[in-house]
Write an enzyme that holds these catalytic residues in place. Structure first.
Site, mmCIF file in Angstrom:
data_model
loop_
_atom_site.group_PDB
_atom_site.id
_atom_site.type_symbol
_atom_site.label_atom_id
_atom_site.label_comp_id
_atom_site.label_asym_id
_atom_site.label_seq_id
_atom_site.Cartn_x
_atom_site.Cartn_y
_atom_site.Cartn_z
ATOM 1 C CB SER A 108 -0.907 0.083 1.191
ATOM 2 O OG SER A 108 -1.565 1.383 1.286
ATOM 3 C CB SER A 116 -2.495 4.613 2.202
ATOM 4 O OG SER A 116 -3.436 4.179 1.426
ATOM 5 C CB THR A 121 -7.278 -1.686 0.700
ATOM 6 O OG1 THR A 121 -7.224 -1.888 -0.790
ATOM 7 C CG2 THR A 121 -6.130 -2.168 1.278
ATOM 8 C CE LYS A 156 -11.532 -0.661 -0.745
ATOM 9 N NZ LYS A 156 -11.530 0.069 -2.292
ATOM 10 C CG ASP A 174 -12.588 3.891 -3.137
ATOM 11 O OD1 ASP A 174 -11.523 4.275 -2.493
ATOM 12 O OD2 ASP A 174 -12.841 2.670 -3.095
ATOM 13 N N GLY A 186 -15.754 -4.788 -8.034
ATOM 14 C CA GLY A 186 -15.894 -3.855 -7.082
ATOM 15 C C GLY A 186 -15.607 -2.510 -7.246
ATOM 16 N NE ARG A 210 -18.932 -9.534 -11.570
ATOM 17 C CZ ARG A 210 -17.443 -9.314 -11.263
ATOM 18 N NH1 ARG A 210 -16.417 -9.307 -12.091
ATOM 19 N NH2 ARG A 210 -17.189 -8.804 -9.904
ATOM 20 C CB ILE A 238 -10.125 3.676 -11.393
ATOM 21 C CG1 ILE A 238 -10.231 2.312 -11.427
ATOM 22 C CG2 ILE A 238 -11.247 4.469 -11.656
ATOM 23 C CD1 ILE A 238 -11.181 1.609 -10.601
#
Ligand code: ATR
Length: 281
Positions: free
Chosen positions: A17, A19, A66, A70, A106, A134, A160, A220
């Site tokens: 990560s 973050s 994450t 989630k 998000d 997701g 989906r 993204i």
């Protein structure tokens, strides 16, 4: 002496990560004696982890969540706001009294990144969203909430896409990959939320020319920074926005909740992340 505020990112795996780099940069800038650390938790340990967060025994003020936690974060929280509730997933947690609170930032990160780099992106009537996993949910919700009238979800597995169209509203339609050319006509925004091109893998040829003048293509995924889908769009002279800003902006509300200061997404921070991505590439 006041207790040192601590926050975390949990996932499984979580060790890659980025973050911590973002939050520790902000902590330093604000001169806050706090910490933000990786807390990798296997799925069987996640209920206990959130329970310790709620009762204060872990010493955390809150944190980010994450993949794949989630949904669990949403389900195990005492209160989730409307955004997280509709998604059924949370990426940001904090404690208020003895209550575990949840939201999902998000979509906020997605929107503010586009506001920042392509202001007016939401003035289009039509958007095409590729992918129905997701990661696409927050994008669909946000594009809808910004008032885009027609949203086409295009996905390899059309069932989906249909599920999400049903979930997020009547102005949203589902299509198979073969319909991509058709739905692109008149669209002002194209978002890749699928894993197509992730890690630099090949993508099918997409013709962006039926899109409107000034249309925007965004991804993204931010590894690589210029994804194959963005490169394809750029070759066709279509304006692109990379996904790194979404990562940076989605971190802002959490930092503010835990540490009490609203941080800024600066060029300096972005550059730091770009260099790190290049190192890891
Ligand atoms: P996430 O939750 O991160 O979005 P996911 O649920 O695995 O991940 O979804 C990945 C998305 O990329 C899905 O829309 C997937 O299409 P399917 O629903 O048909 O699986 C899409 N995807 C992945 N590999 C693909 C490929 N080779 N071609 C087309 N779409 C692909």
């Amino acid at each position: 002496m006041a207790e040192r505020t601590r926050a975390f990112v949990t996932g499984y795996p979580a060790k890659h990560s980025r973050s911590p780099m973002i939050h520790n940069h902000w902590l330093k800038k604000a001169g806050i004696d706090g910490s933000y650390e990786i807390a990798e938790v296997a799925p069987e340990g996640v209920a206990a982890f959130f329970s310790n967060l709620r009762d204060g025994s872990s010493g955390y003020a809150g944190g980010n969540v994450t993949i794949p936690h989630k949904q669990a974060a949403f389900e195990l929280a005492d209160h989730a706001d409307d955004i997280a509730s509709e998604l059924g997933a949370a990426n940001t947690l904090w404690v208020e009294g003895k209550r575990l609170m949840a939201t999902n930032t998000d979509g906020y990160g997605f929107a503010v990144n586009l506001d920042d780099r392509a202001a007016g992106w939401d003035r289009t009537d039509t958007a095409v969203i590729l992918g129905a996993g997701g990661a696409s949910r927050a994008v669909i919700q946000t594009v809808r909430n910004r008032g885009v009238k027609h949203i086409h979800i295009v996905n390899r597995t059309v069932s989906r896409a249909m599920e999400l169209a049903k979930r997020f509203g009547s102005n949203i339609s589902a299509h198979p990959l073969e319909a991509l050319g058709e739905v692109m006509a008149g669209a002002g925004l194209f978002v890749n939320t699928s894993s197509l091109g992730m890690g630099g893998t090949d993508v099918p040829d997409i013709d962006f020319s039926p899109m409107t003048e000034g249309a925007i293509v965004t991804d993204i995924v931010y590894t690589p920074l210029v994804t194959p889908i963005m490169a394809l769009a750029e070759k066709q002279d279509i304006r692109t926005v990379d996904g790194l800003g979404m990562l940076l902006h989605q971190a802002v509300p959490g930092f503010e909740k835990w540490f009490g200061v609203r941080p800024a997404v600066t060029d300096e921070l972005r550059q730091m992340l770009v260099l790190d991505l290049e190192k890891g590439a």
